[in-house]
Design a protein around this motif. Structure first.
Motif, PDB file in Angstrom:
ATOM      1  N   HIS A 282      -1.172   4.030   7.613  1.00  0.00           N
ATOM      2  CA  HIS A 282      -2.012   3.604   8.979  1.00  0.00           C
ATOM      3  C   HIS A 282      -3.779   3.795   9.138  1.00  0.00           C
ATOM      4  O   HIS A 282      -3.606   2.562   8.868  1.00  0.00           O
ATOM      5  CB  HIS A 282      -1.629   5.091   9.948  1.00  0.00           C
ATOM      6  CG  HIS A 282      -2.353   4.783  10.843  1.00  0.00           C
ATOM      7  ND1 HIS A 282      -1.455   3.176  12.186  1.00  0.00           N
ATOM      8  CD2 HIS A 282      -3.503   5.029  12.238  1.00  0.00           C
ATOM      9  CE1 HIS A 282      -2.793   2.805  13.350  1.00  0.00           C
ATOM     10  NE2 HIS A 282      -3.280   4.241  12.992  1.00  0.00           N
ATOM     11  N   MET A 283      -4.487   4.513   8.261  1.00  0.00           N
ATOM     12  CA  MET A 283      -6.165   4.248   7.784  1.00  0.00           C
ATOM     13  C   MET A 283      -5.728   3.666   7.218  1.00  0.00           C
ATOM     14  O   MET A 283      -7.560   2.887   7.440  1.00  0.00           O
ATOM     15  CB  MET A 283      -6.708   5.673   7.708  1.00  0.00           C
ATOM     16  CG  MET A 283      -6.388   6.805   8.735  1.00  0.00           C
ATOM     17  SD  MET A 283      -7.654   5.892  10.408  1.00  0.00           S
ATOM     18  CE  MET A 283      -9.070   5.841   9.819  1.00  0.00           C
ATOM     19  N   ARG A 284      -5.035   3.546   5.939  1.00  0.00           N
ATOM     20  CA  ARG A 284      -6.105   2.486   5.208  1.00  0.00           C
ATOM     21  C   ARG A 284      -4.985   1.002   5.947  1.00  0.00           C
ATOM     22  O   ARG A 284      -6.504   0.054   5.288  1.00  0.00           O
ATOM     23  CB  ARG A 284      -5.104   2.597   3.895  1.00  0.00           C
ATOM     24  CG  ARG A 284      -4.826   3.464   3.050  1.00  0.00           C
ATOM     25  CD  ARG A 284      -4.196   3.854   1.898  1.00  0.00           C
ATOM     26  NE  ARG A 284      -4.074   2.124   0.830  1.00  0.00           N
ATOM     27  CZ  ARG A 284      -3.981   2.261  -0.178  1.00  0.00           C
ATOM     28  NH1 ARG A 284      -3.819   3.549  -0.855  1.00  0.00           N
ATOM     29  NH2 ARG A 284      -3.576   1.091  -1.305  1.00  0.00           N
TER      30      ARG A 284
ATOM     31  N   MET B 227       0.980  -1.444  -0.118  1.00  0.00           N
ATOM     32  CA  MET B 227      -0.363   0.113  -0.151  1.00  0.00           C
ATOM     33  C   MET B 227       0.925   1.419  -0.193  1.00  0.00           C
ATOM     34  O   MET B 227       2.295   0.672   1.001  1.00  0.00           O
ATOM     35  CB  MET B 227      -0.700   0.052   1.437  1.00  0.00           C
ATOM     36  CG  MET B 227      -1.781  -0.621   1.135  1.00  0.00           C
ATOM     37  SD  MET B 227      -3.084  -0.786   2.721  1.00  0.00           S
ATOM     38  CE  MET B 227      -3.066  -2.513   2.990  1.00  0.00           C
ATOM     39  N   ALA B 228       0.656   1.785  -0.687  1.00  0.00           N
ATOM     40  CA  ALA B 228       1.220   3.690  -0.761  1.00  0.00           C
ATOM     41  C   ALA B 228       0.935   4.042   0.577  1.00  0.00           C
ATOM     42  O   ALA B 228       0.177   4.018   1.594  1.00  0.00           O
ATOM     43  CB  ALA B 228       0.887   4.319  -2.022  1.00  0.00           C
ATOM     44  N   THR B 229       1.778   5.131   0.763  1.00  0.00           N
ATOM     45  CA  THR B 229       2.142   5.946   1.873  1.00  0.00           C
ATOM     46  C   THR B 229       1.223   6.785   2.072  1.00  0.00           C
ATOM     47  O   THR B 229       0.325   7.733   3.115  1.00  0.00           O
ATOM     48  CB  THR B 229       3.411   6.366   1.980  1.00  0.00           C
ATOM     49  OG1 THR B 229       3.614   6.923   1.161  1.00  0.00           O
ATOM     50  CG2 THR B 229       4.762   5.368   2.584  1.00  0.00           C
ATOM     51  N   GLU B 230       1.084   7.906   0.989  1.00  0.00           N
ATOM     52  CA  GLU B 230      -0.409   8.610   0.555  1.00  0.00           C
ATOM     53  C   GLU B 230      -1.217   8.148  -0.401  1.00  0.00           C
ATOM     54  O   GLU B 230      -0.423   7.911  -1.877  1.00  0.00           O
ATOM     55  CB  GLU B 230       0.480   9.785   0.932  1.00  0.00           C
ATOM     56  CG  GLU B 230      -0.689  11.143   1.444  1.00  0.00           C
ATOM     57  CD  GLU B 230      -1.535  11.031   2.395  1.00  0.00           C
ATOM     58  OE1 GLU B 230      -1.966  11.124   2.401  1.00  0.00           O
ATOM     59  OE2 GLU B 230      -0.685  10.724   3.471  1.00  0.00           O
ATOM     60  N   SER B 231      -2.368   8.174  -0.259  1.00  0.00           N
ATOM     61  CA  SER B 231      -3.361   7.508  -1.814  1.00  0.00           C
ATOM     62  C   SER B 231      -3.873   9.086  -1.961  1.00  0.00           C
ATOM     63  O   SER B 231      -3.368   9.900  -1.299  1.00  0.00           O
ATOM     64  CB  SER B 231      -4.309   7.007  -1.067  1.00  0.00           C
ATOM     65  OG  SER B 231      -4.968   7.681  -0.152  1.00  0.00           O
ATOM     66  N   ALA B 232      -4.874   9.295  -2.764  1.00  0.00           N
ATOM     67  CA  ALA B 232      -4.941  10.224  -3.663  1.00  0.00           C
ATOM     68  C   ALA B 232      -6.309  11.135  -2.822  1.00  0.00           C
ATOM     69  O   ALA B 232      -6.582  12.580  -2.819  1.00  0.00           O
ATOM     70  CB  ALA B 232      -5.511  10.309  -5.177  1.00  0.00           C
ATOM     71  N   ASP B 233      -6.153  10.508  -2.120  1.00  0.00           N
ATOM     72  CA  ASP B 233      -7.646  10.762  -1.161  1.00  0.00           C
ATOM     73  C   ASP B 233      -7.390  11.051   0.114  1.00  0.00           C
ATOM     74  O   ASP B 233      -8.792  12.585   0.880  1.00  0.00           O
ATOM     75  CB  ASP B 233      -9.386   9.769  -0.987  1.00  0.00           C
ATOM     76  CG  ASP B 233      -8.702   9.176  -0.429  1.00  0.00           C
ATOM     77  OD1 ASP B 233      -9.993   8.071   0.060  1.00  0.00           O
ATOM     78  OD2 ASP B 233      -7.690   8.522  -0.391  1.00  0.00           O
TER      79      ASP B 233
END
Length: 98
Positions: free
Chosen positions: A12-14, A1-7
């Motif tokens: 951590h939340m993902r 999983m990427a560290t930061e998604s587009a939204d």
């Protein structure tokens, strides 16, 4: 999983969201298996857990977690966590006679 998604959802939340969804799906599948299966050897219970695994994919896609960064390892994690919680929960339900 990427560290930061587009939204803007952090890794951590993902991870927390995926873990929560898989846990709820696994426990829910255990209760459904307990209701529809005649016993521990009934293969219908296995179909229930497989349906729970595949039902999560559109849900994860809908909330924006299932994107291009979702790798094979992540699919394996979703499958394993759902199966593990189903297995333990259904085993408890079978031995308790519920």
């Amino acid at each position: 999983m990427a560290t930061e998604s587009a939204d803007g959802m952090s890794s951590h939340m993902r991870g927390l969201t995926v873990t929560t969804i898989t846990a709820i799906a696994g426990i829910g599948a255990a209760f459904v298996s307990n209701a529809v299966a005649s016993g521990a050897t009934d293969t219908l219970a296995l179909l229930v857990v497989l349906a729970a695994i595949f039902a999560q994919l559109p849900l994860l896609r809908g909330i924006g977690i299932l994107d291009d960064d979702f790798s094979g390892k992540d699919y394996l994690y979703v499958s394993f966590m759902t199966f593990a919680l189903w297995f333990v929960s259904w085993g408890i339900l079978l031995t308790s006679g519920a």
